[in-house]
Scaffold this active site. Sequence first.
Site, mmCIF file in Angstrom:
data_model
loop_
_atom_site.group_PDB
_atom_site.id
_atom_site.type_symbol
_atom_site.label_atom_id
_atom_site.label_comp_id
_atom_site.label_asym_id
_atom_site.label_seq_id
_atom_site.Cartn_x
_atom_site.Cartn_y
_atom_site.Cartn_z
ATOM 1 N N ARG A 88 0.839 -1.215 0.000
ATOM 2 C CA ARG A 88 0.000 0.000 0.000
ATOM 3 C C ARG A 88 0.863 1.250 0.000
ATOM 4 O O ARG A 88 0.562 2.216 -0.707
ATOM 5 C CB ARG A 88 -0.952 0.005 1.204
ATOM 6 C CG ARG A 88 -2.050 -1.036 1.090
ATOM 7 C CD ARG A 88 -2.945 -1.035 2.317
ATOM 8 N NE ARG A 88 -2.138 -1.310 3.504
ATOM 9 C CZ ARG A 88 -2.386 -0.830 4.720
ATOM 10 N NH1 ARG A 88 -3.425 -0.048 4.936
ATOM 11 N NH2 ARG A 88 -1.606 -1.148 5.728
ATOM 12 N N ASN A 94 -6.247 -2.606 2.551
ATOM 13 C CA ASN A 94 -6.245 -4.052 2.742
ATOM 14 C C ASN A 94 -7.676 -4.547 2.862
ATOM 15 O O ASN A 94 -8.525 -3.891 3.471
ATOM 16 C CB ASN A 94 -5.480 -4.421 4.010
ATOM 17 C CG ASN A 94 -3.983 -4.331 3.845
ATOM 18 O OD1 ASN A 94 -3.465 -4.311 2.742
ATOM 19 N ND2 ASN A 94 -3.276 -4.279 4.964
#
Length: 89
Positions: free
Chosen positions: A18, A36
């Site tokens: 990320r 997520n």
Amino acid sequence: MERMTAWVHGFVQGVGFRWWTRARALELGLVGYAANQKDGRVLVIAEGPRDKLETLLTLLRSGDTPGAVDLVVEQWDSARGDLTGFVER
């Protein structure tokens, strides 16, 4: 302006994926987020010019990401204009 939703499958959680996605998106001037998901995928929502979004998609599929990407499934829509910056969620 367009909106790209990308579902990234593979070993992409707990490896800096990320953060890496956020850095690439900011370099491209995109807004959105990377989050997520409970099933192990990462959801990437990004808005901006189509060519910049396609560049991000190519980077997500490049094999040069943290972890290991097995598959990226994308969907295209019109930009909603409700996003600012690019964040990790």
